[in-house]
Design a protein around this motif. Structure first.
Motif, PDB file in Angstrom:
ATOM      1  N   THR A  46       0.846  -1.189   0.000  1.00 24.27           N
ATOM      2  CA  THR A  46       0.000   0.000   0.000  1.00 24.27           C
ATOM      3  C   THR A  46       0.879   1.235   0.000  1.00 24.27           C
ATOM      4  O   THR A  46       2.026   1.207   0.461  1.00 24.27           O
ATOM      5  CB  THR A  46      -0.915   0.041   1.241  1.00 24.27           C
ATOM      6  OG1 THR A  46      -0.107  -0.026   2.418  1.00 24.27           O
ATOM      7  CG2 THR A  46      -1.907  -1.106   1.247  1.00 24.27           C
ATOM      8  N   LYS A  89      -1.197   6.543   1.598  1.00 20.12           N
ATOM      9  CA  LYS A  89      -2.618   6.817   1.796  1.00 20.12           C
ATOM     10  C   LYS A  89      -3.435   5.545   2.003  1.00 20.12           C
ATOM     11  O   LYS A  89      -4.637   5.588   2.158  1.00 20.12           O
ATOM     12  CB  LYS A  89      -3.170   7.589   0.602  1.00 20.12           C
ATOM     13  CG  LYS A  89      -2.578   8.964   0.460  1.00 20.12           C
ATOM     14  CD  LYS A  89      -3.189   9.689  -0.716  1.00 20.12           C
ATOM     15  CE  LYS A  89      -2.576  11.076  -0.834  1.00 20.12           C
ATOM     16  NZ  LYS A  89      -3.143  11.808  -1.971  1.00 20.12           N
ATOM     17  N   ASN A 110      -3.716   3.068  -0.266  1.00 17.42           N
ATOM     18  CA  ASN A 110      -4.203   2.504  -1.525  1.00 17.42           C
ATOM     19  C   ASN A 110      -3.400   1.252  -1.870  1.00 17.42           C
ATOM     20  O   ASN A 110      -2.173   1.275  -1.844  1.00 17.42           O
ATOM     21  CB  ASN A 110      -4.070   3.530  -2.657  1.00 17.42           C
ATOM     22  CG  ASN A 110      -4.897   4.763  -2.411  1.00 17.42           C
ATOM     23  OD1 ASN A 110      -6.036   4.670  -1.974  1.00 17.42           O
ATOM     24  ND2 ASN A 110      -4.334   5.924  -2.672  1.00 17.42           N
ATOM     25  N   GLU A 169      -2.360  -0.222  -9.425  1.00 20.59           N
ATOM     26  CA  GLU A 169      -3.255   0.102  -8.329  1.00 20.59           C
ATOM     27  C   GLU A 169      -4.454  -0.829  -8.391  1.00 20.59           C
ATOM     28  O   GLU A 169      -5.089  -0.981  -9.434  1.00 20.59           O
ATOM     29  CB  GLU A 169      -3.723   1.557  -8.403  1.00 20.59           C
ATOM     30  CG  GLU A 169      -4.560   1.952  -7.213  1.00 20.59           C
ATOM     31  CD  GLU A 169      -4.980   3.409  -7.237  1.00 20.59           C
ATOM     32  OE1 GLU A 169      -5.530   3.850  -6.225  1.00 20.59           O
ATOM     33  OE2 GLU A 169      -4.765   4.089  -8.245  1.00 20.59           O
ATOM     34  N   LYS A 211      -7.093  -0.723  -6.191  1.00 19.18           N
ATOM     35  CA  LYS A 211      -8.119  -0.176  -5.316  1.00 19.18           C
ATOM     36  C   LYS A 211      -9.539  -0.547  -5.745  1.00 19.18           C
ATOM     37  O   LYS A 211     -10.384  -0.850  -4.919  1.00 19.18           O
ATOM     38  CB  LYS A 211      -7.977   1.347  -5.278  1.00 19.18           C
ATOM     39  CG  LYS A 211      -8.848   2.036  -4.274  1.00 19.18           C
ATOM     40  CD  LYS A 211      -8.528   3.507  -4.243  1.00 19.18           C
ATOM     41  CE  LYS A 211      -9.303   4.202  -3.146  1.00 19.18           C
ATOM     42  NZ  LYS A 211      -8.959   5.622  -3.072  1.00 19.18           N
ATOM     43  N   THR A 212      -9.794  -0.564  -7.049  1.00 20.79           N
ATOM     44  CA  THR A 212     -11.139  -0.832  -7.534  1.00 20.79           C
ATOM     45  C   THR A 212     -11.372  -2.304  -7.853  1.00 20.79           C
ATOM     46  O   THR A 212     -12.466  -2.692  -8.236  1.00 20.79           O
ATOM     47  CB  THR A 212     -11.441  -0.001  -8.795  1.00 20.79           C
ATOM     48  OG1 THR A 212     -10.497  -0.343  -9.807  1.00 20.79           O
ATOM     49  CG2 THR A 212     -11.364   1.482  -8.498  1.00 20.79           C
TER      50      THR A 212
END
Length: 80
Positions: A6, A9, A11, A30, A32-33
């Motif tokens: 991560t 922040k 993420n 990334e 995150k989604t």
């Protein structure tokens, strides 16, 4: 080598580093989604292998997380 981490922040990222024999940072994705399921991990690993060429990959190191362990049977496309 593939490893999840991560940023400051919080993420989530999936990192890819290659040894040539020196370590070379290839990319960070990334996540995150995306849920880090075995299917998703197999797809991402496959895309990275396809990007550099499977003939150049002689091994892949991951952590022992359950999703990574389950990704290997899915990712039989590149037997090398």
């Amino acid at each position: 080598m593939s490893d999840g981490s991560t940023d400051i922040k919080g993420n989530p990222f999936l990192n890819f580093v290659f040894a040539t024999p020196e370590p070379v940072f290839l990319k960070a994705i990334e996540t995150k989604t995306k849920s880090p399921t075995a299917q998703y991990m197999a797809e991402v690993i496959g895309e990275v292998i396809d990007t550099i060429g499977s003939e150049k990959v002689h091994g892949l190191v991951t952590d022992h997380a359950a999703n990574m362990k389950c990704a290997w049977p899915i990712k039989k496309k590149n037997p090398n």
